[in-house]
Scaffold this motif. Structure first.
Motif, short mmCIF file in Angstrom:
data_model
loop_
_atom_site.label_atom_id
_atom_site.label_comp_id
_atom_site.label_asym_id
_atom_site.label_seq_id
_atom_site.Cartn_x
_atom_site.Cartn_y
_atom_site.Cartn_z
N TYR A 37 0.77 -1.18 -0.09
CA TYR A 37 -0.03 -0.05 0.20
C TYR A 37 0.83 1.22 0.01
O TYR A 37 1.97 1.14 0.50
CB TYR A 37 -0.73 0.12 1.28
CG TYR A 37 -1.87 -0.74 1.18
CD1 TYR A 37 -1.96 -2.15 1.78
CD2 TYR A 37 -3.33 -0.58 0.64
CE1 TYR A 37 -2.89 -3.17 1.59
CE2 TYR A 37 -4.37 -1.21 0.50
CZ TYR A 37 -4.05 -2.53 1.29
OH TYR A 37 -5.21 -3.44 0.90
N VAL A 38 0.15 2.22 -0.66
CA VAL A 38 0.75 3.83 -0.34
C VAL A 38 -0.32 4.61 0.37
O VAL A 38 -1.27 4.43 0.10
CB VAL A 38 1.17 4.18 -1.87
CG1 VAL A 38 1.59 5.73 -1.60
CG2 VAL A 38 2.13 3.59 -2.30
N MET A 39 0.11 5.40 1.22
CA MET A 39 -0.73 6.23 1.91
C MET A 39 -0.38 7.76 1.66
O MET A 39 0.93 7.97 1.63
CB MET A 39 -0.69 5.98 3.48
CG MET A 39 -1.23 4.61 4.07
SD MET A 39 -1.51 4.36 5.57
CE MET A 39 -3.15 5.28 5.61
N SER A 40 -1.35 8.46 1.45
CA SER A 40 -1.11 9.68 0.86
C SER A 40 -2.26 10.65 1.65
O SER A 40 -3.19 10.28 2.30
CB SER A 40 -1.54 9.71 -0.44
OG SER A 40 -0.53 9.06 -1.32
N TRP A 41 -1.87 11.83 1.80
CA TRP A 41 -2.83 13.26 1.94
C TRP A 41 -2.78 13.96 0.68
O TRP A 41 -1.91 14.18 0.01
CB TRP A 41 -2.13 13.84 3.12
CG TRP A 41 -2.02 13.40 4.50
CD1 TRP A 41 -1.23 12.59 5.12
CD2 TRP A 41 -3.23 13.34 5.29
NE1 TRP A 41 -1.43 12.17 6.43
CE2 TRP A 41 -2.77 12.66 6.71
CE3 TRP A 41 -4.52 13.91 5.44
CZ2 TRP A 41 -3.68 12.55 7.58
CZ3 TRP A 41 -5.38 13.69 6.48
CH2 TRP A 41 -4.82 13.06 7.43
N TYR A 42 -4.11 14.13 0.54
CA TYR A 42 -4.56 15.02 -0.49
C TYR A 42 -5.34 16.29 -0.19
O TYR A 42 -5.77 16.33 1.17
CB TYR A 42 -5.85 14.25 -1.53
CG TYR A 42 -4.90 13.38 -2.29
CD1 TYR A 42 -4.32 12.17 -1.81
CD2 TYR A 42 -4.80 13.72 -3.80
CE1 TYR A 42 -3.95 11.15 -2.91
CE2 TYR A 42 -4.34 12.89 -4.70
CZ TYR A 42 -3.66 11.37 -4.24
OH TYR A 42 -3.41 10.46 -5.08
#
Length: 123
Positions: A37-42
């Motif tokens: 997984y990759v976790m991001s903030w948008y």
């Protein structure tokens, strides 16, 4: 069922700081699982498209940032708490928007989204 819940938004003066949290449930942040997984903030400002702010890979914890936040924001994760953070310093009015947490599977390319948390930078 994976669920993401953001918290930590609010109203802050220019130059101030906030820390956003994204708690994940329905998924165990083990090394083997998180490597897929990759976790991001948008964030999304009024009238604008949603833009990527920062991401952290599950494997190795490599990070990447939008140019507009480099040197001011830091993304991190705590696997024991199933939580990803976004530390935001030296906030500017243009950082105002709704901040969303995103979890993307590298295998299925499926995106999970949180409900968003409002950040307002204003004097």
């Amino acid at each position: 069922q994976v669920q993401l819940v953001e918290s930590g938004g609010g109203l802050v003066q220019p130059g101030g700081s906030l820390r956003l949290s994204c708690a994940a449930s329905g998924l165990t942040f083990s090394s083997a699982v998180m490597s897929t997984y990759v976790m991001s903030w948008y964030r999304q400002a009024p009238g604008q498209e949603r833009e990527l702010v920062a991401l952290i890979t599950g494997a190795g914890g490599r990070t990447n940032y939008a140019d507009s936040v480099k040197g001011r924001f830091t993304i991190s994760r705590d696997n024991a708490k199933n939580t990803v953070y976004l530390q935001m310093n030296s906030l500017k009015p243009e950082d105002t928007g709704v901040y969303y947490c995103n979890l993307r599977s590298l295998i299925t390319r499926y995106d999970y989204w949180g409900q968003g948390t409002q950040v307002t930078v204003s004097s």
